[in-house]
Structures are given as C-alpha cells and as structure tokens.
Design an enzyme around this catalytic site. Structure first.
Site, mmCIF file in Angstrom:
data_model
loop_
_atom_site.group_PDB
_atom_site.id
_atom_site.type_symbol
_atom_site.label_atom_id
_atom_site.label_comp_id
_atom_site.label_asym_id
_atom_site.label_seq_id
_atom_site.Cartn_x
_atom_site.Cartn_y
_atom_site.Cartn_z
ATOM 1 N N VAL A 14 0.830 -1.203 0.000
ATOM 2 C CA VAL A 14 0.000 0.000 0.000
ATOM 3 C C VAL A 14 0.863 1.250 0.000
ATOM 4 O O VAL A 14 0.545 2.238 -0.680
ATOM 5 C CB VAL A 14 -0.968 -0.013 1.196
ATOM 6 C CG1 VAL A 14 -1.733 1.310 1.286
ATOM 7 C CG2 VAL A 14 -1.954 -1.171 1.074
ATOM 8 N N ARG A 39 15.017 -1.440 9.764
ATOM 9 C CA ARG A 39 15.615 -2.448 8.877
ATOM 10 C C ARG A 39 15.485 -2.078 7.399
ATOM 11 O O ARG A 39 16.156 -2.667 6.549
ATOM 12 C CB ARG A 39 14.990 -3.822 9.128
ATOM 13 C CG ARG A 39 13.537 -3.938 8.739
ATOM 14 C CD ARG A 39 13.011 -5.350 8.984
ATOM 15 N NE ARG A 39 11.602 -5.472 8.630
ATOM 16 C CZ ARG A 39 10.606 -5.204 9.446
ATOM 17 N NH1 ARG A 39 10.850 -4.792 10.683
ATOM 18 N NH2 ARG A 39 9.353 -5.340 9.057
ATOM 19 N N CYS A 130 -10.749 -2.180 3.159
ATOM 20 C CA CYS A 130 -10.788 -2.188 1.696
ATOM 21 C C CYS A 130 -12.125 -2.696 1.143
ATOM 22 O O CYS A 130 -12.648 -2.154 0.164
ATOM 23 C CB CYS A 130 -9.634 -3.012 1.134
ATOM 24 S SG CYS A 130 -9.396 -4.605 1.939
ATOM 25 N N GLN A 157 -12.186 -11.804 -1.861
ATOM 26 C CA GLN A 157 -11.104 -10.861 -1.613
ATOM 27 C C GLN A 157 -9.740 -11.424 -2.001
ATOM 28 O O GLN A 157 -9.389 -12.548 -1.647
ATOM 29 C CB GLN A 157 -11.114 -10.429 -0.148
ATOM 30 C CG GLN A 157 -12.378 -9.666 0.211
ATOM 31 C CD GLN A 157 -12.436 -9.230 1.661
ATOM 32 O OE1 GLN A 157 -13.459 -9.378 2.315
ATOM 33 N NE2 GLN A 157 -11.349 -8.662 2.171
ATOM 34 N N GLY A 161 -4.738 -8.133 -0.049
ATOM 35 C CA GLY A 161 -5.289 -7.528 1.151
ATOM 36 C C GLY A 161 -4.629 -8.031 2.422
ATOM 37 O O GLY A 161 -4.747 -7.410 3.479
ATOM 38 N N LYS A 215 -16.199 -5.752 10.623
ATOM 39 C CA LYS A 215 -15.722 -4.443 10.165
ATOM 40 C C LYS A 215 -16.658 -3.866 9.111
ATOM 41 O O LYS A 215 -16.963 -2.669 9.119
ATOM 42 C CB LYS A 215 -14.315 -4.571 9.565
ATOM 43 C CG LYS A 215 -13.200 -4.820 10.549
ATOM 44 C CD LYS A 215 -11.889 -5.052 9.791
ATOM 45 C CE LYS A 215 -10.765 -5.481 10.687
ATOM 46 N NZ LYS A 215 -9.532 -5.803 9.913
ATOM 47 N N HIS A 243 -10.701 -6.862 -5.209
ATOM 48 C CA HIS A 243 -11.767 -7.462 -4.414
ATOM 49 C C HIS A 243 -13.077 -7.413 -5.200
ATOM 50 O O HIS A 243 -13.389 -6.398 -5.842
ATOM 51 C CB HIS A 243 -11.970 -6.698 -3.107
ATOM 52 C CG HIS A 243 -10.886 -6.906 -2.101
ATOM 53 N ND1 HIS A 243 -9.825 -7.760 -2.283
ATOM 54 C CD2 HIS A 243 -10.721 -6.352 -0.856
ATOM 55 C CE1 HIS A 243 -9.046 -7.727 -1.205
ATOM 56 N NE2 HIS A 243 -9.569 -6.886 -0.335
#
Length: 342
Positions: A14, A39, A130, A157, A161, A215, A243
C-alpha cells in the site's frame, strides 16, 4: 510549491501504491518523505520520475510536515499517529486502529467527505477497510434515492489484502510447488490458498462472524447510515489484486435496475459495465490498476420487495487503501481545512 508529505510504510504494497497515486494524480507535493522501520533504511522507492531512499520513522522529525499517510499496521499507528498529530501533521491512517474511535472521522470522500471536518480533535483521519470502501461508494447514491434498509454481501477478496507474504504464498503454491492430491503446508493462511477459497478473513468472534465481516457492518453504519442492517460473508480467493462483492440490497422505496444503472453512472468514482452478454461485466483482472469502482450485473432480486442484486469490483490497493487516502488529503485541501500551498 505545495505540501510536505510523509508516507509511513513506504516499502509495503500500500505504501508503494500511495507514492504512485500521489504522482499520478499530481498531488501538490513540495517535499516527499518515504519512511519505514529501521531495517528498511536506505531502501529505494519510486515517486514519479524520482527514486528516493527510505528514512527511519523512529528518528524522523515531523515538524512542518502537512500530511502523513500511514500504512504500517495498527500497532505502529497506535503508537505513532497521536504523536505525529500532536506536532500539527494530519495523519491519514490505513489501519483499523482508529476507525471506531468516535473522535476520528472514517472517510470515503465520495460518500461522507463533509465529515472530514472532525479531524481536528486528534489530527487523525481513518481509511476504511478495503472491502467496505468499494461497497459504500456504490451504496451511497442508491441510498440517497431509495433508502437502503438491508444489505447482504459476499466478498471474494484477493490475497494482496493480506500483504506481500500472502501474495508470495499464492505465487509459490501456484507456480509449480502444488501437485493435485498433495498436501501444501500453508503459512500465511489457515488453509492452502492456491486453487481454493477460504471462508475466513481475520479472526473469529464469539457470534461466529469473523472480524472482517464485523468491520464491514460497523464501518458501513459509521460512514453511511447507522440504521442500515448488514450481514457479510468474507472469503479469500486465489486472486492477486482486486476485491469482488456479490451484493443483495433491500430498499424502502421501489427502484428498478434501469433506474439504478442511471443513478450509478452519474455517481462519482463509479463506472457501470453491465451488458447482459458473455463478458459484459468487470472482473478483478480488469479492475487492477484502475481508480474506479466497477458495478456490473445489476438486476432485480425477486425474493424481497424492493430488492436489487449487483456485482462490485475494485482494486483493493487503490480505492480500498492508497487512492482513498490521497483523496482524503485532496478533500482537506479543497475544503480549505489545511493551509494553502506555499
């Protein structure tokens, strides 16, 4: 001339898309700061024609930074977003950390852009899940006309994701390490993902729903309308990006498929592709890399009064994450809620 923008988690799926979207939409950036964990210091990322090296989030000074696009997970956001916001930087967070905080707006600009004004309480704005983002973009214009009472959604999906490791797992299982009839040991997913479907995304809750399904319910209510009843079944499928959702909608008022098509064609962020012929619809392959949310297969649901059924597809890394975050920043600028670009 423009705004100072930091991207936290710039090396992730993302985060890299956020950099791409900022460049592609010609967001008024004067300085861009890609940030990551220690890192990843020095890791190179692309921003338009430029190649930038990641800096350390731990030691970065946010003073004078206008926007921070946060895509580093809930634990990082919980620790860092309040600290960054306290320095005057507006944080647009892609994790689930702040979505259900009443003092943090949960925004999809095409749906509830005016609610962005509530950001001043914590200087944090939340990006939705999403799968929720693409759903409410399609529901909003129909709700305004006919009033949605109930939604049943089944999602398909993609593995992106779940991050880069999930994409790698699908790739390795698919490209030759899988033999039919031979067990494949999953690492990222609870079961083999190649040539399979997994009806579990996130952890199970006491009522039998997964957290991903919860969600979608909670976020749709917060973004669109708390009176809407919604039930979801979220499924991970062996697709890399994009998706898809099969959606059944019940309305207060009658609405025909033809009316719905015209309403959706006129709505922002949506492209209707709905021909009743083989291939007359959009799949994740076509949606990947596109900014639009695509709606297809709009038809009457004869099992309920005032019902429609449709197919919704979107690039989950874009509208479901990076694009929506950039659109939120654009909304703040258009509504003159941030300083004007110097």
């Amino acid at each position: 001339m423009g705004y100072k923008v930091a991207v936290v988690g710039a090396t992730g799926n993302v985060g890299r898309e956020m950099l791409n979207v900022l460049a592609e939409r010609k967001f008024p950036v004067s300085e861009l700061y890609p940030l990551a964990s220690r890192r990843s210091i020095g890791t190179e990322v692309s921003f338009g024609d430029s190649v930038l090296k990641c800096r350390d989030l731990e030691t970065f000074d946010f003073k004078g930074v206008d926007f921070c696009l946060m895509s580093a997970g809930s634990s990082v956001s919980k620790d860092w977003s309040p600290r960054i916001g306290a320095q005057g930087t507006i944080v647009i967070d892609n994790s689930s950390c702040w979505r259900y905080d009443q003092d943090v707006p949960l925004i999809v600009p095409e749906v509830n852009g005016d609610a962005v004004r509530g950001f001043t309480k914590k200087n944090i704005i939340a990006n939705p899940n999403c799968s929720t983002a693409q759903l409410v973009v399609a529901l909003k214009p129909l709700h305004d006309v006919a009033g949605i009472t109930r939604v049943i959604v089944s999602t398909y999906q993609s593995v992106s994701g779940a991050g880069k490791d999930a994409m790698d797992e699908l790739w390795h299982q698919t490209k030759g390490k899988y033999v039919p009839g031979q067990e494949v040991e999953p690492k990222k997913f609870p079961k083999q993902i190649a040539f399979n479907c997994i009806p579990q995304i996130d952890v199970f809750m006491e009522d039998g729903y997964t957290k991903e399904e919860w969600k979608m319910l909670a976020e749709t209510k917060k973004i669109l309308d708390p009176k809407i009843r919604l039930t979801a079944t979220c499924v991970r499928v062996p697709v890399f990006v994009g998706h898809s959702e099969a959606v059944n909608i019940e309305f207060e008022k009658p609405i025909s498929p033809d009316e719905a098509r015209e309403i959706l064609r006129a709505a922002p962020g949506i492209m209707v592709v709905d021909k009743r012929e083989p291939g007359g619809y959009v799949t994740p392959v076509e949606a990947a890399g596109e900014f639009s949310t695509f709606v297809s297969r709009i038809r009457e649901d004869a099992t309920v009064e005032n019902g429609l059924t449709m197919w919704i597809v979107s690039d989950n890394l874009l509208k479901g994450a990076a694009l929506n975050a950039v659109q939120i920043a654009e909304t703040l600028i258009h509504q003159r809620l941030v300083r004007q670009a110097a």
